[in-house]
Design a protein around this motif. Structure first.
Motif, mmCIF file in Angstrom:
data_model
loop_
_atom_site.group_PDB
_atom_site.id
_atom_site.type_symbol
_atom_site.label_atom_id
_atom_site.label_comp_id
_atom_site.label_asym_id
_atom_site.label_seq_id
_atom_site.Cartn_x
_atom_site.Cartn_y
_atom_site.Cartn_z
ATOM 1 N N ALA A 148 0.824 -1.206 0.000
ATOM 2 C CA ALA A 148 0.000 0.000 0.000
ATOM 3 C C ALA A 148 0.861 1.260 0.000
ATOM 4 O O ALA A 148 0.331 2.365 -0.032
ATOM 5 C CB ALA A 148 -0.938 0.008 1.210
ATOM 6 N N ASP A 149 2.191 1.089 0.093
ATOM 7 C CA ASP A 149 3.137 2.200 0.012
ATOM 8 C C ASP A 149 2.888 3.236 1.098
ATOM 9 O O ASP A 149 2.899 4.439 0.848
ATOM 10 C CB ASP A 149 3.084 2.838 -1.376
ATOM 11 C CG ASP A 149 4.339 3.642 -1.669
ATOM 12 O OD1 ASP A 149 4.241 4.607 -2.439
ATOM 13 O OD2 ASP A 149 5.409 3.305 -1.120
ATOM 14 N N LEU A 150 2.654 2.755 2.337
ATOM 15 C CA LEU A 150 2.394 3.661 3.455
ATOM 16 C C LEU A 150 3.650 3.805 4.306
ATOM 17 O O LEU A 150 4.425 2.861 4.455
ATOM 18 C CB LEU A 150 1.258 3.119 4.329
ATOM 19 C CG LEU A 150 -0.109 2.970 3.677
ATOM 20 C CD1 LEU A 150 -1.096 2.381 4.676
ATOM 21 C CD2 LEU A 150 -0.618 4.292 3.155
ATOM 22 N N SER A 151 3.833 4.982 4.882
ATOM 23 C CA SER A 151 4.935 5.204 5.818
ATOM 24 C C SER A 151 4.561 4.561 7.160
ATOM 25 O O SER A 151 3.400 4.207 7.398
ATOM 26 C CB SER A 151 5.179 6.698 6.004
ATOM 27 O OG SER A 151 4.089 7.280 6.703
ATOM 28 N N GLN A 152 5.547 4.465 8.048
ATOM 29 C CA GLN A 152 5.256 3.884 9.355
ATOM 30 C C GLN A 152 4.236 4.729 10.116
ATOM 31 O O GLN A 152 3.371 4.185 10.803
ATOM 32 C CB GLN A 152 6.553 3.719 10.148
ATOM 33 C CG GLN A 152 7.451 2.644 9.556
ATOM 34 C CD GLN A 152 8.774 2.525 10.278
ATOM 35 O OE1 GLN A 152 9.203 3.415 10.983
ATOM 36 N NE2 GLN A 152 9.438 1.393 10.079
ATOM 37 N N SER A 153 4.304 6.043 9.970
ATOM 38 C CA SER A 153 3.322 6.918 10.634
ATOM 39 C C SER A 153 1.923 6.682 10.082
ATOM 40 O O SER A 153 0.948 6.632 10.840
ATOM 41 C CB SER A 153 3.698 8.390 10.432
ATOM 42 O OG SER A 153 4.949 8.648 11.004
ATOM 43 N N GLY A 164 5.710 3.224 17.823
ATOM 44 C CA GLY A 164 6.801 2.346 18.277
ATOM 45 C C GLY A 164 6.499 0.882 18.016
ATOM 46 O O GLY A 164 7.391 0.108 17.654
ATOM 47 N N THR A 165 5.246 0.495 18.176
ATOM 48 C CA THR A 165 4.847 -0.888 17.909
ATOM 49 C C THR A 165 4.956 -1.192 16.427
ATOM 50 O O THR A 165 5.434 -2.266 16.031
ATOM 51 C CB THR A 165 3.401 -1.129 18.404
ATOM 52 O OG1 THR A 165 3.341 -0.837 19.794
ATOM 53 C CG2 THR A 165 2.964 -2.558 18.158
ATOM 54 N N VAL A 166 4.549 -0.253 15.587
ATOM 55 C CA VAL A 166 4.672 -0.435 14.136
ATOM 56 C C VAL A 166 6.138 -0.616 13.767
ATOM 57 O O VAL A 166 6.494 -1.520 13.008
ATOM 58 C CB VAL A 166 4.055 0.763 13.376
ATOM 59 C CG1 VAL A 166 4.412 0.716 11.896
ATOM 60 C CG2 VAL A 166 2.546 0.787 13.561
ATOM 61 N N LYS A 167 7.010 0.227 14.328
ATOM 62 C CA LYS A 167 8.443 0.122 14.038
ATOM 63 C C LYS A 167 9.002 -1.222 14.503
ATOM 64 O O LYS A 167 9.796 -1.847 13.801
ATOM 65 C CB LYS A 167 9.204 1.278 14.687
ATOM 66 C CG LYS A 167 8.923 2.615 14.028
ATOM 67 C CD LYS A 167 9.690 3.734 14.715
ATOM 68 C CE LYS A 167 9.427 5.059 14.013
ATOM 69 N NZ LYS A 167 10.220 6.138 14.591
ATOM 70 N N SER A 168 8.580 -1.673 15.674
ATOM 71 C CA SER A 168 9.049 -2.964 16.195
ATOM 72 C C SER A 168 8.584 -4.114 15.309
ATOM 73 O O SER A 168 9.355 -5.017 14.987
ATOM 74 C CB SER A 168 8.544 -3.189 17.623
ATOM 75 O OG SER A 168 9.107 -2.246 18.487
#
Length: 190
Positions: A148-153, A164-168
């Motif tokens: 979907a080409d979405l950033s972590q935010s 932080g959970t997304v990054k982990s």
């Protein structure tokens, strides 16, 4: 006294599926977006075209359930596209499992089943197989990032997960994929 019908409140700029002419308008207007989403997620123009056709067929069949919302027709078609892309990816994984099972039963190397497939297709099937083994939350984060080409935010906003959970999840999933997809190395001297 003038009366206003419910249809007068509908946005005139957005065509609907009222009849075949309306369906043609929807298809002409939204096909590039739907096809682009499918192509980016699947990487295969023919498969993306098949998915686009499935999306508009599903939209036509489900037109009675369409209720304009904040995103309008585009958001509705995007949702259908995501489901059809997920179905196509699942079909790929099933096919890969069938090919592996057939190769094991035949006692032949995987390449001997139907000749050597293009490297890119093999890599895609291997990655999809490994994605299927990831925990659902990690797989979802990776799919949103890459398909979907979405950033972590943006993923955090869409899923409701803390950033932080997304990054982990992303880090763990990428580490697991790297570990499972790297060629096996013999143990070396330390």
């Amino acid at each position: 006294m003038d009366t206003v019908s419910p249809q007068d409140d509908a946005p005139a700029a957005e065509p609907g599926f009222g009849d075949e002419a309306g369906a043609e308008d929807v298809y002409r207007r939204w096909r590039p977006m739907v096809h682009g989403l499918a192509l980016r997620a699947l990487g295969d123009p023919r498969e993306a075209e098949d998915v686009a056709q499935q999306v508009f067929l599903a939209a036509w069949r489900g037109r009675a359930g369409y209720r304009p919302g904040p995103g309008g027709m585009g958001a509705w078609l995007t949702g259908i596209t995501r489901h059809k892309v997920a179905d196509a990816l699942e079909a790929r994984m099933r096919l890969a499992r069938v090919v592996r099972a057939a190769a094991r039963r035949a006692g032949e190397p995987r390449e001997a089943v139907q000749g050597p497939p293009p490297d890119q297709a093999v890599d895609r099937v291997l990655v999809l197989g490994e994605l299927a083994r990831l925990p659902a939350a990690q797989r979802r984060v990776l799919c949103l990032a890459f398909y979907a080409d979405l950033s972590q935010s943006q993923i955090a906003e869409r899923t409701g997960l803390p950033l932080g959970t997304v990054k982990s999840h992303m880090r763990r999933a990428l580490h697991a994929l790297r570990r499972s997809l790297e060629p096996a190395r013999p143990p070396g001297p330390r």
